[in-house]
Structure formats: C-alpha cells, structure tokens
Motif scaffolding. Structure first.
Motif, mmCIF file in Angstrom:
data_model
loop_
_atom_site.group_PDB
_atom_site.id
_atom_site.type_symbol
_atom_site.label_atom_id
_atom_site.label_comp_id
_atom_site.label_asym_id
_atom_site.label_seq_id
_atom_site.Cartn_x
_atom_site.Cartn_y
_atom_site.Cartn_z
ATOM 1 N N PRO A 307 -40.328 -1.377 7.371
ATOM 2 C CA PRO A 307 -40.377 -2.342 6.073
ATOM 3 C C PRO A 307 -39.175 -3.573 7.153
ATOM 4 N N ALA A 308 -39.284 -4.256 6.112
ATOM 5 C CA ALA A 308 -38.523 -5.692 6.518
ATOM 6 C C ALA A 308 -37.326 -5.688 7.025
ATOM 7 N N GLY A 309 -36.446 -4.964 6.215
ATOM 8 C CA GLY A 309 -34.985 -5.114 5.926
ATOM 9 C C GLY A 309 -34.284 -3.628 6.505
ATOM 10 N N HIS A 310 -34.986 -2.944 7.276
ATOM 11 C CA HIS A 310 -34.555 -1.678 8.539
ATOM 12 C C HIS A 310 -33.467 -2.623 9.257
ATOM 13 N N PRO A 311 -32.415 -1.293 9.550
ATOM 14 C CA PRO A 311 -30.972 -2.862 10.542
ATOM 15 C C PRO A 311 -32.577 -1.892 11.954
ATOM 16 N N ALA A 312 -32.806 -1.302 11.860
ATOM 17 C CA ALA A 312 -34.052 -1.036 13.943
ATOM 18 C C ALA A 312 -35.118 -1.858 13.512
ATOM 19 N N THR A 313 -35.147 -3.041 12.992
ATOM 20 C CA THR A 313 -36.298 -3.759 13.259
ATOM 21 C C THR A 313 -35.117 -5.277 14.480
ATOM 22 N N VAL A 314 -34.123 -4.769 14.211
ATOM 23 C CA VAL A 314 -33.396 -5.806 15.186
ATOM 24 C C VAL A 314 -34.274 -6.481 16.266
#
Ligand SMILES: [Zn+2]
Length: 402
Positions: A307-314
């Motif tokens: 999901p785009a807004g998941h913090p782990a995608t930073v």
C-alpha cells in the motif's frame, strides 16, 4: 518478474551502468581540439580537465554508494517485511525512517563530500575556508536538507494516505505548490543562513542594471551582492526567487575582479532568464517530471503489493527517487542548456556586445577552471550550460551577424 520490480531493479542496474560508463569516459579526457586552442592555452584546458575528471568520478562513486546502500536497505528490510514501530503514528514513523536513512547516507558519503568539497577545492586554490568553517557550513547544509526532506516526506505520505487512488495527480499538484513555496521562501529564510547579502550600492552600475531591465520590459527586483569570497575564489551570478523575492545575486568576487562591462553582460544574461520566465517554466516541467515519477512509482508499489502510504515503503521511495532523478538528468539538462542559450541571445539583444560576451565567457571559464570542451556523454549528462567553447562559438556567430 512483475512490471514494477522490473522497473525498479532495471532502473538500479541502468543507473549503475551509467555511472560505470561515466567513470570509464572520465578516465580519458577528450583530445583538445584546435578550435579550443584558439581560445585557451593548452595547459589551462588540461588543468580544467583534471579538475573536472576528479569531480565527475567522485560524483559517480557517491551516487553508486547511495544506490547500493539504499538497495541493500530495501532488500534487507523491505523484502523481509519491516516491523512498524509499535504505537507510533504512521507520520512519525515516516519521519523517523526518512531521518535515519538520511543520516546513514550522510555518514557513508561524508569522506567523499569532504574530499570533493574541501580537499579538492584547496588543491585547486579555490577554497578560502579553513577546516572549521567548512564543517560548520556542511553541518548547516545537512540540517537544512534533512529537515526539509523529512517534512516533505511526511507531506507526501499525507497525500498517499488521503488519496489512495488519485495520489499521483494530487501529489504532482502538491509538488508544484511546494516548488513555488520553496522558490519564494528560499531567498528569505535559507540563503541568509549561509551568506550575507547586501543591496548593490547606488551608482553608475546600478543605474545601468535598471536601464538594461527596462530595455527588456522588466521591472528589476532586488540586485544583491553575496559574500561568496568567504568560501571560494570562483565567480558567478544567478537569479532566484519569485514574486516579491525575485532577485539577481552577484558574487562579490565578480564585482571586485571583473570590469563593469563584463558585469553588465552577466546582468543582461540573468534578465534574459527573467524575460523568458525560466523559473516558472522550470517549475512546470518539474511538475510534469513529478507526475511521471509518481505514475511509475505506482507500478513499483504494485509490483511489491505494497500500500502506497505504508511507512515501511520509505526506503523504496527514496531508492526509486534517486534512480529516477539520475536517469532523468540528461533530459533536465537538455532543457536547461536550451534556457541558457535563450538567455545568452537575450543578453546580446540587450547589450549588442556579442564580442564582449565571447571574451567574458572565456574569462569566466579561465577563472573557474571550467571543462571547456567536455566529452559529448558528459556534456549530455552534466552540463546545465552549453560548454564554454560552444558558447563562445555561438557568440561569435552573433557578432558576425551584427
Ligand atoms: Zn543562465
């Protein structure tokens, strides 16, 4: 392999290949042409080539380190599933992750930054700073960059989380607002952290500046002198800001060491940028770039099922951003060179002094030890301005027409 994964890792490989090619090409500078030698001494050109060579290679190494470190973080943490910080709000997590990544990247690139920013500038006699002053400036730059990036990331994740479907469009819209705000506020709040700015004192030169601007149908904003001599012996001038903060800034070195005629030519060039709305156009193109970036990044996210807004995608976002910016550099610089050519033409329309402009370009290049005749690959990748030999040839052509 899904489209998104192919895009990300293909981009990483393409970037590394580009950087390897850059190092390879930088290792053997091009033959100095006879045309170049009609403008410059051979020793001068060779010294400029050596100075440039070190900067190109250290840029390539720095970028490669950044890309490899971020790739490792993505593979180690993201692929295995990053455990979110328990209890912390997603925005706080985004800020903590982007802060930690920034510190990590700064730590691994500090030796190179020090070499490039301090040792190299001293070796070639440009730097006027001691070790302490350099570190203070570096520290300030790091803090400003980090704070701005962390805030920007939090803002971006607000968009990602609020518009799960239409975030590429909203994000590009938010980006243009951010660029405009930055262009407006930067001269007021950020530039003064690093330099002192004094208004140009009244006198014949100031009158001439106003007159040149009037000739282009432009009301001149502030004309300021910056204490660049605190850091460097290089000479330069630039224009910046939007609306009320629009201004031309001169390095004090330039006003001290160049003739009034030469300084006028510099002003006329900067007025050319104003006249053709290059800051606004640059922002619009930047927004187009941001939209493209977000659309591609959506594919990358889909590839990971994230999901785009998941913090782990930073880290994923930061890696894709780095690769995208690097691969887009040639496009961006092609536009920039076109803007510069346009500003150069306007400067001749305003001053009618193409021969003077040719001489001034040569003088500027000598003083700043420019790479006056780069390899075409390097020109395409790096050069925001046409290389000096090309610029002089264009001025001479204009002079011939007068
Ligand atoms: Zn320019």
């Amino acid at each position: 392999m899904s489209k998104g994964l192919f895009l990300l890792w293909g981009g990483v490989l393409a970037s590394l290949a580009l950087l390897a090619l850059l190092i390879l090409i930088s290792l053997s500078p091009p033959e100095i042409s006879s045309k170049t030698l009609t403008y410059f001494e051979r020793a001068q050109v060779e010294k400029g080539q050596t100075y440039a060579q070190v900067r190109y290679i250290s840029f390539a190494v720095g970028q490669a380190i950044t890309i490899l470190v971020l790739s490792a973080v993505v593979i180690l943490l993201f692929h295995r599933g990053w455990v979110p910080l328990a209890g912390a709000s997603p925005y706080l997590q985004v800020m903590i992750y982007s802060f930690l990544l920034f510190v990590l990247l700064a730590a691994v690139s500090l030796p190179l930054e020090f070499y490039r920013g301090f040792m190299l500038e001293h070796r070639f006699g440009f730097s006027t700073q001691g070790l302490g002053a350099w570190f203070v400036d570096y520290g300030k730059g790091f803090i400003v960059n980090t704070v701005l990036t962390v805030v920007m990331f939090a803002g971006l994740y607000l968009v990602l989380r609020t518009w799960p479907l239409h975030w590429p469009l909203v994000g590009a819209g938010a980006f243009v607002l951010f660029l405009a705000l930055q262009a407006w506020l930067w001269p007021l709040f950020i530039d003064p952290l690093f330099h002192k700015f004094e208004p140009l004192s009244p006198g014949p030169f100031k009158d001439r500046v106003v007159e040149l601007a009037a000739g282009a149908g432009i009301e001149v904003g502030d004309v300021l002198v910056m204490d660049a001599s605190r850091q460097t012996t290089k000479v330069n001038a630039y224009f910046t800001g939007v609306g009320q903060t629009k201004r031309i800034v001169f390095y004090d070195n330039l006003l001290r060491d160049f003739s009034q005629r030469e300084a006028e030519l510099v002003v006329a060039h900067e007025i050319g940028h104003w006249k053709h709305h290059h800051i606004t156009l640059g922002m619009l193109l930047g927004t187009g770039g941001a939209l493209l970036f977000f659309l591609l990044y959506r594919l990358v996210l889909a590839g990971y099922g994230a999901p785009a807004g998941h913090p782990a995608t930073v880290p994923l976002l930061l890696l894709f951003m780095t690769v995208f910016s690097l691969l887009l550099m040639p496009v961006q610089n092609t536009v920039s060179r076109a803007f510069e050519r346009q500003a150069d033409r306007t400067s001749i329309e305003l001053t009618g002094d193409a021969a003077g402009a040719a001489a001034m370009s040569a003088n500027l290049a000598t003083r700043n030890l420019a790479d006056v005749q780069p390899h075409p690959f390097i020109r395409g990748l790096f050069f925001t301005h046409p290389p000096t030999v090309e610029r002089i040839a264009a001025f001479e052509e204009l002079a011939g027409r007068e």
